[in-house]
Design a protein around this motif. Sequence first.
Motif, PDB file in Angstrom:
ATOM      1  N   THR A   2       0.797  -1.221   0.000  1.00  0.00           N
ATOM      2  CA  THR A   2       0.000   0.000   0.000  1.00  0.00           C
ATOM      3  C   THR A   2       0.830   1.272   0.000  1.00  0.00           C
ATOM      4  O   THR A   2       0.291   2.363  -0.199  1.00  0.00           O
ATOM      5  CB  THR A   2      -0.936   0.039   1.216  1.00  0.00           C
ATOM      6  OG1 THR A   2      -0.152  -0.003   2.419  1.00  0.00           O
ATOM      7  CG2 THR A   2      -1.894  -1.142   1.205  1.00  0.00           C
ATOM      8  N   GLN A   3       2.157   1.141   0.193  1.00  0.00           N
ATOM      9  CA  GLN A   3       2.988   2.339   0.278  1.00  0.00           C
ATOM     10  C   GLN A   3       3.918   2.524  -0.921  1.00  0.00           C
ATOM     11  O   GLN A   3       4.814   3.354  -0.880  1.00  0.00           O
ATOM     12  CB  GLN A   3       3.815   2.295   1.568  1.00  0.00           C
ATOM     13  CG  GLN A   3       2.962   2.326   2.829  1.00  0.00           C
ATOM     14  CD  GLN A   3       2.000   3.501   2.854  1.00  0.00           C
ATOM     15  OE1 GLN A   3       2.386   4.647   2.637  1.00  0.00           O
ATOM     16  NE2 GLN A   3       0.734   3.211   3.112  1.00  0.00           N
ATOM     17  N   ARG A  28     -13.313  -9.440   2.975  1.00  0.00           N
ATOM     18  CA  ARG A  28     -12.926  -8.211   3.662  1.00  0.00           C
ATOM     19  C   ARG A  28     -14.129  -7.541   4.332  1.00  0.00           C
ATOM     20  O   ARG A  28     -13.956  -6.641   5.158  1.00  0.00           O
ATOM     21  CB  ARG A  28     -12.296  -7.231   2.674  1.00  0.00           C
ATOM     22  CG  ARG A  28     -11.060  -7.769   1.954  1.00  0.00           C
ATOM     23  CD  ARG A  28     -10.660  -6.838   0.824  1.00  0.00           C
ATOM     24  NE  ARG A  28      -9.575  -7.392   0.031  1.00  0.00           N
ATOM     25  CZ  ARG A  28      -9.229  -6.939  -1.179  1.00  0.00           C
ATOM     26  NH1 ARG A  28      -9.893  -5.916  -1.711  1.00  0.00           N
ATOM     27  NH2 ARG A  28      -8.228  -7.497  -1.853  1.00  0.00           N
ATOM     28  N   GLN A  29     -15.332  -7.971   3.961  1.00  0.00           N
ATOM     29  CA  GLN A  29     -16.546  -7.342   4.487  1.00  0.00           C
ATOM     30  C   GLN A  29     -17.351  -8.282   5.377  1.00  0.00           C
ATOM     31  O   GLN A  29     -18.548  -8.096   5.568  1.00  0.00           O
ATOM     32  CB  GLN A  29     -17.406  -6.848   3.323  1.00  0.00           C
ATOM     33  CG  GLN A  29     -16.706  -5.856   2.410  1.00  0.00           C
ATOM     34  CD  GLN A  29     -17.667  -5.161   1.475  1.00  0.00           C
ATOM     35  OE1 GLN A  29     -18.665  -4.572   1.894  1.00  0.00           O
ATOM     36  NE2 GLN A  29     -17.377  -5.233   0.184  1.00  0.00           N
ATOM     37  N   THR A  72     -12.000   7.838   0.479  1.00  0.00           N
ATOM     38  CA  THR A  72     -11.848   8.103   1.914  1.00  0.00           C
ATOM     39  C   THR A  72     -11.553   6.824   2.687  1.00  0.00           C
ATOM     40  O   THR A  72     -10.682   6.797   3.563  1.00  0.00           O
ATOM     41  CB  THR A  72     -13.121   8.765   2.464  1.00  0.00           C
ATOM     42  OG1 THR A  72     -13.327  10.009   1.796  1.00  0.00           O
ATOM     43  CG2 THR A  72     -13.009   9.005   3.953  1.00  0.00           C
ATOM     44  N   ALA A  73     -12.259   5.747   2.357  1.00  0.00           N
ATOM     45  CA  ALA A  73     -12.051   4.473   3.054  1.00  0.00           C
ATOM     46  C   ALA A  73     -10.639   3.943   2.824  1.00  0.00           C
ATOM     47  O   ALA A  73      -9.986   3.453   3.758  1.00  0.00           O
ATOM     48  CB  ALA A  73     -13.084   3.450   2.588  1.00  0.00           C
ATOM     49  N   LEU A  74     -10.148   4.034   1.590  1.00  0.00           N
ATOM     50  CA  LEU A  74      -8.789   3.570   1.297  1.00  0.00           C
ATOM     51  C   LEU A  74      -7.763   4.390   2.064  1.00  0.00           C
ATOM     52  O   LEU A  74      -6.809   3.845   2.639  1.00  0.00           O
ATOM     53  CB  LEU A  74      -8.521   3.662  -0.207  1.00  0.00           C
ATOM     54  CG  LEU A  74      -9.263   2.663  -1.096  1.00  0.00           C
ATOM     55  CD1 LEU A  74      -9.078   3.040  -2.565  1.00  0.00           C
ATOM     56  CD2 LEU A  74      -8.787   1.234  -0.851  1.00  0.00           C
ATOM     57  N   GLU A  98      -8.172   5.996   4.822  1.00  0.00           N
ATOM     58  CA  GLU A  98      -8.259   5.677   6.249  1.00  0.00           C
ATOM     59  C   GLU A  98      -7.559   4.372   6.594  1.00  0.00           C
ATOM     60  O   GLU A  98      -7.135   4.170   7.736  1.00  0.00           O
ATOM     61  CB  GLU A  98      -9.730   5.610   6.672  1.00  0.00           C
ATOM     62  CG  GLU A  98     -10.412   6.974   6.728  1.00  0.00           C
ATOM     63  CD  GLU A  98     -11.884   6.872   7.052  1.00  0.00           C
ATOM     64  OE1 GLU A  98     -12.427   5.736   7.021  1.00  0.00           O
ATOM     65  OE2 GLU A  98     -12.503   7.923   7.324  1.00  0.00           O
ATOM     66  N   HIS A  99      -7.406   3.488   5.598  1.00  0.00           N
ATOM     67  CA  HIS A  99      -6.688   2.232   5.798  1.00  0.00           C
ATOM     68  C   HIS A  99      -5.202   2.357   5.462  1.00  0.00           C
ATOM     69  O   HIS A  99      -4.491   1.355   5.397  1.00  0.00           O
ATOM     70  CB  HIS A  99      -7.316   1.118   4.958  1.00  0.00           C
ATOM     71  CG  HIS A  99      -8.574   0.553   5.561  1.00  0.00           C
ATOM     72  ND1 HIS A  99      -9.805   1.143   5.382  1.00  0.00           N
ATOM     73  CD2 HIS A  99      -8.784  -0.525   6.364  1.00  0.00           C
ATOM     74  CE1 HIS A  99     -10.721   0.443   6.028  1.00  0.00           C
ATOM     75  NE2 HIS A  99     -10.127  -0.570   6.638  1.00  0.00           N
ATOM     76  N   GLY A 100      -4.735   3.588   5.236  1.00  0.00           N
ATOM     77  CA  GLY A 100      -3.313   3.818   5.044  1.00  0.00           C
ATOM     78  C   GLY A 100      -2.792   3.581   3.651  1.00  0.00           C
ATOM     79  O   GLY A 100      -1.573   3.495   3.458  1.00  0.00           O
ATOM     80  N   VAL A 101      -3.659   3.493   2.665  1.00  0.00           N
ATOM     81  CA  VAL A 101      -3.216   3.298   1.290  1.00  0.00           C
ATOM     82  C   VAL A 101      -2.660   4.618   0.751  1.00  0.00           C
ATOM     83  O   VAL A 101      -3.257   5.673   0.914  1.00  0.00           O
ATOM     84  CB  VAL A 101      -4.375   2.806   0.399  1.00  0.00           C
ATOM     85  CG1 VAL A 101      -3.913   2.601  -1.034  1.00  0.00           C
ATOM     86  CG2 VAL A 101      -4.966   1.506   0.963  1.00  0.00           C
TER      87      VAL A 101
END
Length: 298
Positions: A79-80, A157-158, A242-244, A246-249
């Motif tokens: 993700t980084q 994931r859900q 926004t969700a991505l 918030e998960h540090g992506v």
Amino acid sequence: MIVITTPTGQIGGRLLEILLDETRTRGEELRVILRDPGRLPDGVGARVDVITGSHGDAEVVDRAFDGADAVFWLVPSNTQEPSLDAMYSGFTRAAAKAFTTHGVGHVVGVSALGRGTPVASRAGHVTASLAMDDLIASTGVAYRSLANPTFFDNLLRQVASIRNNGVFTDTVAADRKAPTAATRDIAAAAAGLLLDRSWTGTGEVPVLGPEDLSPNDQARIMSEVFGRPIRYERRTLDEFRTALAEHGVGDALVQGYLDMMRAKDDGLDDGVRRTPQTASPTTFREWCEQVLKPAVQA
């Protein structure tokens, strides 16, 4: 010898299980690359040759591909990464060089549907994945890319939302039908190619699942399997962004996901016709009964 990358992942782990069973009587050796050998299932480490490290590292793949006849290639999610090119082609460049250095005959890679569609050049992660395929093919190795749609398994994931709220989300239109497939079928397709290496040249092997389904279709099937209402909620791309985040992506990968999902809604996965050769066997209902329902009930 067959070399397996990501041997503890959803696809690589299932592939390893299949090959361990199939090669028991064939006498073919297996080698795996992973950072932490302790993550291998009990007893597996004694049955395979283990190379410790990242398969994006030149020294690691140089050791791993020595004496290899075939390689299963899957780029891990990071993700980084600073860019999509770095995540896919950048990660693959050392391996591409090692394929040539060690005379690897066959490579099977995990990629995506979309080549040749009008939106393929602006599909984020898919565009980068197709460029990675081109990089591998340019080495002269016999190469097959598994051209995949969205995975059933992404719904894992859900699990909490499905369990607690009876809701799953995505960004595509609720009535848009598209192919989806189980990761176990993708692993089975990879195993078939790695065990029967009579093929040459380069090409794609689509894994389309048995039928096209919309999110509304999936909600109906899930409701029947669970015996209670499960509904689909379409989220906007801004909500997804926004969700991505918030998960540090990282920003580059977030944009890549947004571009990919926009392209999927514009027909990215619609370019390949389902035939007996491109269909895969696991239905969404079977997968829900055998995988999703136990996960939700756990």
